[in-house]
Design a protein around this motif. Structure first.
Motif, PDB file in Angstrom:
ATOM      1  N   SER A 160       0.568 -27.297  21.322  1.00  0.00           N
ATOM      2  CA  SER A 160      -0.112 -28.246  20.447  1.00  0.00           C
ATOM      3  C   SER A 160      -0.954 -27.429  19.476  1.00  0.00           C
ATOM      4  N   LEU A 161      -1.397 -28.082  18.394  1.00  0.00           N
ATOM      5  CA  LEU A 161      -2.175 -27.343  17.392  1.00  0.00           C
ATOM      6  C   LEU A 161      -3.431 -26.725  18.019  1.00  0.00           C
ATOM      7  N   GLY A 162      -4.082 -27.498  18.891  1.00  0.00           N
ATOM      8  CA  GLY A 162      -5.296 -26.989  19.534  1.00  0.00           C
ATOM      9  C   GLY A 162      -5.016 -25.775  20.406  1.00  0.00           C
ATOM     10  N   GLN A 163      -3.916 -25.824  21.147  1.00  0.00           N
ATOM     11  CA  GLN A 163      -3.552 -24.686  21.997  1.00  0.00           C
ATOM     12  C   GLN A 163      -3.204 -23.468  21.146  1.00  0.00           C
ATOM     13  N   ARG A 164      -2.462 -23.729  20.070  1.00  0.00           N
ATOM     14  CA  ARG A 164      -2.060 -22.617  19.207  1.00  0.00           C
ATOM     15  C   ARG A 164      -3.283 -21.947  18.590  1.00  0.00           C
ATOM     16  N   MET A 165      -4.251 -22.762  18.159  1.00  0.00           N
ATOM     17  CA  MET A 165      -5.464 -22.184  17.585  1.00  0.00           C
ATOM     18  C   MET A 165      -6.199 -21.338  18.601  1.00  0.00           C
ATOM     19  N   ARG A 166      -6.238 -21.815  19.843  1.00  0.00           N
ATOM     20  CA  ARG A 166      -6.922 -21.043  20.874  1.00  0.00           C
ATOM     21  C   ARG A 166      -6.206 -19.713  21.115  1.00  0.00           C
ATOM     22  N   ALA A 167      -4.870 -19.758  21.145  1.00  0.00           N
ATOM     23  CA  ALA A 167      -4.110 -18.529  21.332  1.00  0.00           C
ATOM     24  C   ALA A 167      -4.317 -17.582  20.146  1.00  0.00           C
ATOM     25  N   ASP A 168      -4.326 -18.139  18.929  1.00  0.00           N
ATOM     26  CA  ASP A 168      -4.522 -17.308  17.748  1.00  0.00           C
ATOM     27  C   ASP A 168      -5.912 -16.682  17.723  1.00  0.00           C
ATOM     28  N   LEU A 169      -6.894 -17.457  18.176  1.00  0.00           N
ATOM     29  CA  LEU A 169      -8.258 -16.922  18.247  1.00  0.00           C
ATOM     30  C   LEU A 169      -8.314 -15.737  19.198  1.00  0.00           C
ATOM     31  N   ALA A 170      -7.771 -15.930  20.378  1.00  0.00           N
ATOM     32  CA  ALA A 170      -7.775 -14.847  21.366  1.00  0.00           C
ATOM     33  C   ALA A 170      -7.073 -13.620  20.811  1.00  0.00           C
ATOM     34  N   ALA A 171      -5.959 -13.861  20.095  1.00  0.00           N
ATOM     35  CA  ALA A 171      -5.195 -12.742  19.539  1.00  0.00           C
ATOM     36  C   ALA A 171      -6.037 -11.943  18.542  1.00  0.00           C
ATOM     37  N   ALA A 172      -6.868 -12.647  17.780  1.00  0.00           N
ATOM     38  CA  ALA A 172      -7.664 -11.960  16.757  1.00  0.00           C
ATOM     39  C   ALA A 172      -8.772 -11.113  17.366  1.00  0.00           C
ATOM     40  N   PHE A 173      -9.185 -11.477  18.576  1.00  0.00           N
ATOM     41  CA  PHE A 173     -10.289 -10.750  19.215  1.00  0.00           C
ATOM     42  C   PHE A 173      -9.800  -9.705  20.223  1.00  0.00           C
ATOM     43  N   LEU A 174      -8.490  -9.617  20.399  1.00  0.00           N
ATOM     44  CA  LEU A 174      -7.931  -8.804  21.484  1.00  0.00           C
ATOM     45  C   LEU A 174      -8.307  -7.328  21.401  1.00  0.00           C
ATOM     46  N   HIS A 175      -8.332  -6.789  20.183  1.00  0.00           N
ATOM     47  CA  HIS A 175      -8.557  -5.344  20.030  1.00  0.00           C
ATOM     48  C   HIS A 175     -10.024  -5.003  19.797  1.00  0.00           C
ATOM     49  N   ASP A 176     -10.925  -5.897  20.214  1.00  0.00           N
ATOM     50  CA  ASP A 176     -12.364  -5.669  20.085  1.00  0.00           C
ATOM     51  C   ASP A 176     -12.799  -5.324  18.663  1.00  0.00           C
ATOM     52  N   PRO A 177     -12.387  -6.105  17.678  1.00  0.00           N
ATOM     53  CA  PRO A 177     -12.813  -5.778  16.317  1.00  0.00           C
ATOM     54  C   PRO A 177     -14.303  -6.054  16.167  1.00  0.00           C
ATOM     55  N   PRO A 178     -15.018  -5.205  15.422  1.00  0.00           N
ATOM     56  CA  PRO A 178     -16.443  -5.479  15.216  1.00  0.00           C
ATOM     57  C   PRO A 178     -16.672  -6.719  14.352  1.00  0.00           C
ATOM     58  N   ILE A 179     -15.659  -7.082  13.525  1.00  0.00           N
ATOM     59  CA  ILE A 179     -15.826  -8.274  12.712  1.00  0.00           C
ATOM     60  C   ILE A 179     -14.557  -9.123  12.707  1.00  0.00           C
ATOM     61  N   VAL A 180     -14.750 -10.426  12.753  1.00  0.00           N
ATOM     62  CA  VAL A 180     -13.609 -11.339  12.679  1.00  0.00           C
ATOM     63  C   VAL A 180     -13.860 -12.347  11.565  1.00  0.00           C
TER      64      VAL A 180
END
Lengths: 329, 262
Positions: A160-180
């Motif tokens: 669902s869109l909500g699930q996809r957004m949650r997965a995309d969010l996690a993906a963006a934070f996976l490599h410990d970026p200092p800024i998102v």
């Protein structure tokens, strides 16, 4: 003292837009001798963002938010001015910059469409060369905060869109970026999904100290997440300060709409602007600090026979209107 | 470099798993492509039932170059056909996604997609190579097989170079469909020995849009025919050089990329 992470100075970006006369012959003329117009998407923007801040970046559609994010990501080069992210020029050293940032764009996904969610994370782990221990720790945090476990083995296209957004969010934070950077990520989400995402952002900003820049046109997105707000309108930064102050100074206007039983004489009350009045409807606006809402509604019901009342709080349009018109305080 | 090889493997794996999500679709598409390519080869047979040779080439010689061309084309098509979506990436702003990852954007395009429908061409091409090779006495020694492998890779690289250059025009034209289509259609000339064409087309397909090096020239090298047989041995060099040139053009285009409005 917190150190500066993003520094923008007179940052300006122009686009060249082909503009051809209308009609078939016009199209032909445009083909032979194209006419270009310069559009300024961002004009002389100067701002600093420190490590660990959560900043809301608000503006109407087309205000220049996405352009700013693209400049910060290094996708676009500035036309004029200068920007550094963690000390480097994001366009000139795009790849190096890319390792240190995360980007979530609401309508787009960076996940592998046909594969189970877990496969995307395996890939991203390799792409960003995330060490095993960090990978495990982050996944376990994301599982807790975003409940990834429920769709970990589901192909992305079936989320669902909500699930996809949650997965995309996690993906963006996976490599410990200092800024998102987050660009309009709550578009189309329901209230519950929005709340879950806000909670996650707040938590990750607090616990991990990840700096956030969150572009949105919806003020409610920022309410709990971003203490500081940058507001942009037609490419120019109109306001840089706390969210509280913004709402306090420019967000106190309420609008009241009344459906009338029968026609009434023109409504007037000190401090109240009448936006529209006809036989069936009356719309007014006023600053709730100078005129209390209760007083106005009392006056209204005394003056007219009201069938129904609705109150609308200040939204971005009305704030922009007041800021742009130089009104307020 | 090692990291890129590792990632290439992972991308291929992910692509393969994606293909396998649609198994029936995969099978049906490839059966149609297989049929299409069998018809093309049958066409060759029909021509040779009327004439003894084409441009001095026997049936099996033409079949050999025809099949070599098919294998080159299908290797490019299967692995790297997604370069034809560069125009779409530029127009839709999808290029942005590639630019925020810490990987070479062209690598992401070339590794990010595995074609689902050209396996049939690969199969017909390989069978054609074996059949023609047996008749011509080619491929009996291991050295010849390795050489054919090198020519196939070089040919695939030439296909990649041509289509990369054609689609890179999207950075300036925004829609690169015309160029892409032109490159695609010119390929049709390369199915037959180039010496049957006039000097203009021969020059075009050798030095401008060098499809001639993906099939014709290497075949000439094997048969030792024609004044330019030696040119065939230069195929790997040509492949590397034209790809390097296209890559330069790509970098130039990428530098002028300005994204979309949202």
């Amino acid at each position: 003292m917190p150190s500066c992470l993003i520094e923008a100075e007179d940052l300006t970006r122009e686009y060249r837009v082909a503009e051809n006369p209308e009609g078939f012959l016009g199209g032909l003329r445009g083909f032979l001798k194209p006419q270009y117009r310069r559009v300024q998407a961002l004009v002389d923007a100067s701002f600093r963002i420190d490590h660990g801040e959560a900043v809301g970046y608000i503006g109407l559609n087309g205000a220049g938010k996405s352009t700013t994010i693209k400049l910060l990501c290094g996708i676009l080069a500035p036309t004029r001015g200068r920007v550094t992210v963690a000390g480097i020029d994001p366009h000139r050293r795009r790849m190096e910059n890319a390792r240190r940032i995360g980007l979530v764009v609401g309508q787009r996904t960076q996940l592998w469409w046909d594969l189970p969610v877990r496969e995307s994370f395996h890939m991203l782990r390799r792409i960003y060369q995330v060490p095993e221990a960090v990978y495990r720790a982050n996944l376990s945090l994301f599982h807790d905060l975003l409940d990834l476990g429920r769709f970990w083995n589901t192909p992305v296209r079936l989320l669902s869109l909500g699930q996809r957004m949650r997965a995309d969010l996690a993906a963006a934070f996976l490599h410990d970026p200092p800024i998102v950077y987050l660009d309009e990520l709550t578009i189309g989400l329901d209230v519950l999904a929005k709340a879950a995402i806000r909670e996650f952002l707040k938590e990750i900003n607090r616990v991990r100290g990840v700096t956030l820049l969150m572009a949105t046109h919806d003020l409610r997105d920022l309410a709990l997440t971003c203490p500081r707000v940058l507001m942009i309108h037609r490419g120019r930064i109109l306001y840089d300060g706390t969210q509280e102050e913004l709402l306090d100074r420019y967000g106190q206007e309420v609008q009241v709409a009344a459906d009338l039983e029968q026609a009434a004489s023109p409504f007037a009350f000190p401090g109240v602007r009448v936006l529209r009045q006809d036989d069936r409807r009356l719309e007014i606006a006023f600053d709730r600090r100078s005129v209390p809402l209760a007083t106005v509604t009392a006056a209204l019901t005394a003056a007219c026979r009201v069938r129904d009342l609705s109150v609308r709080e200040a939204d971005l349009e009305s704030i922009v209107h007041r800021l742009y018109g130089g009104e307020g305080s | 470099m090692v990291n890129y090889l590792m990632l290439y493997y992972l991308y291929l794996r992910a692509n393969w798993l994606s293909l396998m999500q649609y198994r029936l679709d995969f099978v049906v598409k490839n059966l149609s492509v297989l049929t299409l390519n069998l018809v093309l080869v049958a066409g060759l047979g029909i021509i040779f039932s009327q004439v003894g040779e084409i441009g001095g080439w026997t049936f099996h010689q033409v079949l050999f170059m025809f099949a070599l061309g098919m294998v080159c084309r299908s290797v490019w098509h299967l692995l790297w056909v997604d370069m034809m979506s560069i125009g779409w990436l530029v127009r839709s702003g999808g290029m942005d996604r590639l630019l925020v990852r810490p990987l070479n954007p062209l690598f992401q395009i070339m590794a990010g997609y595995l074609d689902d429908d050209d396996w049939g061409e690969l199969v017909v091409g390989l069978v054609g190579l074996v059949v023609a090779g047996r008749e011509l006495g080619l491929g009996r020694q291991a050295g010849q097989v390795v050489l054919i492998g090198i020519f196939v890779l070089s040919g695939a690289l030439i296909y990649a170079a041509i289509h990369l250059a054609a689609n890179t025009t999207a950075f300036w034209l925004v829609s690169s469909h015309s160029m892409s289509l032109l490159a695609w259609e010119l390929d049709n000339f390369s199915r037959y020995p180039l010496n049957i064409y006039g000097v203009g087309i021969r020059f075009l397909l050798t030095w401008v849009v060098p499809y001639g090096f993906a099939g014709f020239c290497p075949a000439m090298a094997f048969f030792g025919q024609g004044r330019l047989a030696a040119l065939g041995w230069a195929t790997p060099l040509v492949g590397v050089v034209v790809f390097a040139l296209s890559y330069r053009l790509w970098l130039h285009g990428l530098a002028s990329y300005q994204g979309t409005g949202s």
